[in-house]
Scaffold this motif. Sequence first.
Motif, PDB file in Angstrom:
ATOM      1  N   GLU A 131      54.681  27.529 -38.524  1.00 47.88           N
ATOM      2  CA  GLU A 131      54.827  27.719 -37.081  1.00 47.88           C
ATOM      3  C   GLU A 131      55.672  26.616 -36.462  1.00 47.88           C
ATOM      4  O   GLU A 131      56.504  26.875 -35.582  1.00 47.88           O
ATOM      5  N   SER A 132      55.486  25.383 -36.934  1.00 44.04           N
ATOM      6  CA  SER A 132      56.312  24.281 -36.445  1.00 44.04           C
ATOM      7  C   SER A 132      57.784  24.544 -36.756  1.00 44.04           C
ATOM      8  O   SER A 132      58.662  24.316 -35.910  1.00 44.04           O
ATOM      9  N   PHE A 271      51.447  24.170 -28.461  1.00 45.91           N
ATOM     10  CA  PHE A 271      51.297  23.993 -29.911  1.00 45.91           C
ATOM     11  C   PHE A 271      51.146  22.529 -30.289  1.00 45.91           C
ATOM     12  O   PHE A 271      50.217  22.151 -31.019  1.00 45.91           O
ATOM     13  N   TYR A 272      52.028  21.675 -29.790  1.00 46.16           N
ATOM     14  CA  TYR A 272      52.062  20.285 -30.249  1.00 46.16           C
ATOM     15  C   TYR A 272      51.074  19.369 -29.516  1.00 46.16           C
ATOM     16  O   TYR A 272      50.529  18.442 -30.121  1.00 46.16           O
ATOM     17  N   ILE A 273      50.839  19.593 -28.236  1.00 44.43           N
ATOM     18  CA  ILE A 273      49.969  18.680 -27.483  1.00 44.43           C
ATOM     19  C   ILE A 273      48.529  18.700 -27.991  1.00 44.43           C
ATOM     20  O   ILE A 273      47.945  17.630 -28.239  1.00 44.43           O
ATOM     21  N   PRO A 274      47.889  19.881 -28.190  1.00 46.21           N
ATOM     22  CA  PRO A 274      46.524  19.851 -28.752  1.00 46.21           C
ATOM     23  C   PRO A 274      46.477  19.231 -30.149  1.00 46.21           C
ATOM     24  O   PRO A 274      45.516  18.539 -30.492  1.00 46.21           O
ATOM     25  N   ASN A 298      39.453  22.762 -33.884  1.00 46.12           N
ATOM     26  CA  ASN A 298      39.474  24.212 -33.722  1.00 46.12           C
ATOM     27  C   ASN A 298      40.382  24.639 -32.568  1.00 46.12           C
ATOM     28  O   ASN A 298      41.043  25.679 -32.658  1.00 46.12           O
ATOM     29  N   VAL A 299      40.421  23.825 -31.527  1.00 45.22           N
ATOM     30  CA  VAL A 299      41.237  24.168 -30.358  1.00 45.22           C
ATOM     31  C   VAL A 299      42.710  24.262 -30.728  1.00 45.22           C
ATOM     32  O   VAL A 299      43.404  25.206 -30.342  1.00 45.22           O
ATOM     33  N   TYR A 300      43.219  23.284 -31.507  1.00 43.46           N
ATOM     34  CA  TYR A 300      44.655  23.302 -31.794  1.00 43.46           C
ATOM     35  C   TYR A 300      45.039  24.414 -32.764  1.00 43.46           C
ATOM     36  O   TYR A 300      46.224  24.737 -32.897  1.00 43.46           O
ATOM     37  N   LEU A 301      44.043  25.033 -33.421  1.00 45.12           N
ATOM     38  CA  LEU A 301      44.342  26.171 -34.289  1.00 45.12           C
ATOM     39  C   LEU A 301      44.124  27.512 -33.602  1.00 45.12           C
ATOM     40  O   LEU A 301      44.705  28.516 -34.014  1.00 45.12           O
ATOM     41  N   LEU A 302      43.304  27.548 -32.549  1.00 44.24           N
ATOM     42  CA  LEU A 302      42.972  28.811 -31.896  1.00 44.24           C
ATOM     43  C   LEU A 302      43.705  29.029 -30.577  1.00 44.24           C
ATOM     44  O   LEU A 302      44.032  30.170 -30.235  1.00 44.24           O
ATOM     45  N   VAL A 303      43.968  27.943 -29.848  1.00 42.34           N
ATOM     46  CA  VAL A 303      44.577  28.109 -28.521  1.00 42.34           C
ATOM     47  C   VAL A 303      46.027  28.600 -28.598  1.00 42.34           C
ATOM     48  O   VAL A 303      46.390  29.536 -27.878  1.00 42.34           O
ATOM     49  N   PRO A 304      46.910  28.006 -29.431  1.00 45.34           N
ATOM     50  CA  PRO A 304      48.290  28.517 -29.472  1.00 45.34           C
ATOM     51  C   PRO A 304      48.405  29.999 -29.839  1.00 45.34           C
ATOM     52  O   PRO A 304      49.164  30.726 -29.167  1.00 45.34           O
ATOM     53  N   ILE A 311      52.145  33.718 -22.857  1.00 42.72           N
ATOM     54  CA  ILE A 311      53.303  32.984 -22.315  1.00 42.72           C
ATOM     55  C   ILE A 311      54.559  33.838 -22.389  1.00 42.72           C
ATOM     56  O   ILE A 311      55.286  33.991 -21.395  1.00 42.72           O
ATOM     57  N   TYR A 312      54.843  34.394 -23.558  1.00 41.29           N
ATOM     58  CA  TYR A 312      56.062  35.191 -23.710  1.00 41.29           C
ATOM     59  C   TYR A 312      55.967  36.510 -22.961  1.00 41.29           C
ATOM     60  O   TYR A 312      56.978  37.030 -22.473  1.00 41.29           O
TER      61      TYR A 312
END
Length: 336
Positions: A131-132, A271-274, A298-304, A311-312
């Motif tokens: 993803e990055s 993606f990057y901030i969490p 868990n947040v940085y894997l589930l929120v994006p 967003i899109y």
Amino acid sequence: MQETPFCLRVGHLLPYSMSDSNTTNFTNPSTFILLGIPGLETAHVWISIPFCTMYAIALLGNFTILYIVKREPRLHAPMYYFLCMLSVTDLVLSTSILPKTLSIFWFNSREIDFSVCLTQLYFIHCFFMTESGIFMAMAFDRYVAICDPLRHSTILTNPAVAKIGLAVMLRGGIVVLPYLLLARQWPYCRTNIIPHTHCEHMAVVKLACANTYVSSYYGLFVVFCVTGLDVVFIAMSYTQILRAIFSLRTKDAQFKTFGTCGSHLCAISAFYIPRLFSSLTSRFGQNMPLYFHILSANVYLLVPPMLNPIIYGMKTKEIRGRILQLFTEKGTKIFS
């Protein structure tokens, strides 16, 4: 000296008794025990509600993006091909962790086979890296579209987009492969209890009764030299994009051009901030409760995966219009 695993220090948190043979004096267990979120066991069912909601939104949103791009010929362009890659990656990333997490929360199903644990570890980190790389490719697409628009169609042809997508995925798979190989070869003789909701790399490696500095240093190398380079490349791309935008003569043209990058910048931030926050708290927040570290992981894997299609969908005119048209058509059929 390596720190004593959390589970050995807080055995009173375990909801069931473990015999000494399960926590000491064994070698390479066939299964691991995932505790979920130690300290919040009584709230597992309540925590599952937002987790399940985020997963449902991620599934619905990303499948909707894939469906719309496939059905709409006008969206068969590099930007939307990369968006489809992002949606597939988000689906795999969220599905890699949440079904098992929910089974822990709902059914107390804590056992996970050793090989399944390592497979989960590989998929989580592989698709995070993928993803990055996709965000980096999308930044390159925006750079060419704004800074060299006349050559956009010749530089980012369909074969070129396919090659970029394949290269990004291969990079993620190859870079993360040492995680798997190193974790497989360590001897595990202290405990088979992982105080986490999923098989995160360092959570597994910390259980090994060996010098695991190689795994730790390689993990740092990946963070700084691979993900870090992605961030640097994205920053360089947007520096050139901003220069091109501010060189436009009218404010209206500047605003309109920058609007084409708005969704991408929001997705990058989500993606990057969490991930950065989770990394900083895990390394410098030793006084924070363990459940805080697990929740942030868990947040940085589930929120994006949840936010990206929103967003899109909201910021991309073509997708927003197609979604509205899709629901309008269904509403008309229902009431006709």
